[in-house]
Design a protein around this motif. Structure first.
Motif, PDB file in Angstrom:
ATOM      1  N   ALA A  29      42.287 -57.487  44.163  1.00 61.35           N
ATOM      2  CA  ALA A  29      40.995 -58.153  44.023  1.00 61.35           C
ATOM      3  C   ALA A  29      40.541 -58.139  42.561  1.00 61.35           C
ATOM      4  O   ALA A  29      40.031 -59.141  42.054  1.00 61.35           O
ATOM      5  CB  ALA A  29      39.955 -57.480  44.909  1.00 61.35           C
ATOM      6  N   ARG A  32      42.503 -60.636  40.563  1.00 58.86           N
ATOM      7  CA  ARG A  32      42.128 -62.019  40.873  1.00 58.86           C
ATOM      8  C   ARG A  32      40.770 -62.394  40.302  1.00 58.86           C
ATOM      9  O   ARG A  32      40.579 -63.480  39.756  1.00 58.86           O
ATOM     10  CB  ARG A  32      42.130 -62.231  42.395  1.00 58.86           C
ATOM     11  CG  ARG A  32      41.812 -63.667  42.822  1.00 58.86           C
ATOM     12  CD  ARG A  32      42.924 -64.605  42.354  1.00 58.86           C
ATOM     13  NE  ARG A  32      42.608 -66.003  42.594  1.00 58.86           N
ATOM     14  CZ  ARG A  32      41.865 -66.760  41.777  1.00 58.86           C
ATOM     15  NH1 ARG A  32      41.360 -66.240  40.684  1.00 58.86           N
ATOM     16  NH2 ARG A  32      41.635 -68.024  42.053  1.00 58.86           N
ATOM     17  N   VAL A  36      35.571 -55.840  40.250  1.00 60.48           N
ATOM     18  CA  VAL A  36      35.060 -55.719  41.617  1.00 60.48           C
ATOM     19  C   VAL A  36      33.786 -54.882  41.569  1.00 60.48           C
ATOM     20  O   VAL A  36      33.819 -53.717  41.169  1.00 60.48           O
ATOM     21  CB  VAL A  36      36.100 -55.055  42.555  1.00 60.48           C
ATOM     22  CG1 VAL A  36      35.561 -54.989  43.978  1.00 60.48           C
ATOM     23  CG2 VAL A  36      37.413 -55.816  42.521  1.00 60.48           C
TER      24      VAL A  36
END
Length: 211
Positions: A29, A32, A36
């Protein structure tokens, strides 16, 4: 539906029983999206078992998915937030069974109680880094997963939900939309400095007795 609002969405399948898989989810995550800032640990196994018939394998499986996996997802989430120097918020989805639970939910209750402690311990450890960790103890909830559970373990028919809701004080089971609203609040700036909170989200009050 989220994409229709303009949000960028990615689905990443994960086995929360595998701690490395849980850690890799956070890494993927972060790769990408760059960073986070919010984590919701909502995955859980709900296998049945009492103090008399729970097997070591069942105990280990529930603890792995419900407590160990979320612990290491939260750990990696916090590590990355600290490394990148930004605040972050996490919410663990628990259950009212942390207060006791039905006899047939002994290992499940224990696993959720473990995650409740993780919530408070992590909140204390991470507050200096402006990482907030809170949790929600959900009551009996109307979800597709609960429908499957009722049919699998309790022989429920098509009318189980109507019967269950008719017996509740508010005439309904807990609604996921309502829980999502509280989780969103906990993750947002609107909740300010709130951390280490474990909120009961139910119509039955823990510790109450018949009048």
């Amino acid at each position: 539906r989220l994409r229709e609002t303009g949000a960028e969405v990615r689905f990443l399948p994960v086995d929360m029983g595998d701690p490395q898989d849980a850690i890799d989810l956070i890494n993927r995550a972060a790769t990408r999206f760059g960073r986070v800032t919010a984590l919701v640990n909502a995955a859980a196994a709900t296998d049945r078992g009492s103090i008399l018939d729970t097997t070591p394998a069942s105990w280990d499986g529930l603890m792995a998915v419900n407590a160990r996996g979320p612990f290491f997802a939260l750990q990696r989430f916090a590590q990355l937030a600290i490394e990148n120097g930004h605040p972050a918020q996490a919410v663990n989805i628990l259950s009212m069974v942390v207060h006791c639970g039905q006899s047939f939910l002994a290992p499940y209750s224990a696993s959720k109680a473990a995650l409740a402690n993780v919530t408070k311990n992590a909140a204390q450890a991470l507050r200096a880094h402006r990482i907030r960790v809170n949790a929600i103890n959900c009551g009996w909830m109307d979800t597709p997963g609960e429908d499957a559970t009722q049919r699998r373990y309790h022989g429920a028919g098509d009318d189980w939900l109507a019967q269950a809701e008719a017996a509740q004080p508010m005439g309904m089971l807990v609604n996921p939309v309502h829980v999502a609203g509280l989780a969103s609040y906990m993750l947002s700036a609107a909740s300010g400095v709130m951390t280490g909170a474990v909120v009961d989200f139910d119509q039955n009050v823990s510790g109450a007795y018949p009048e």
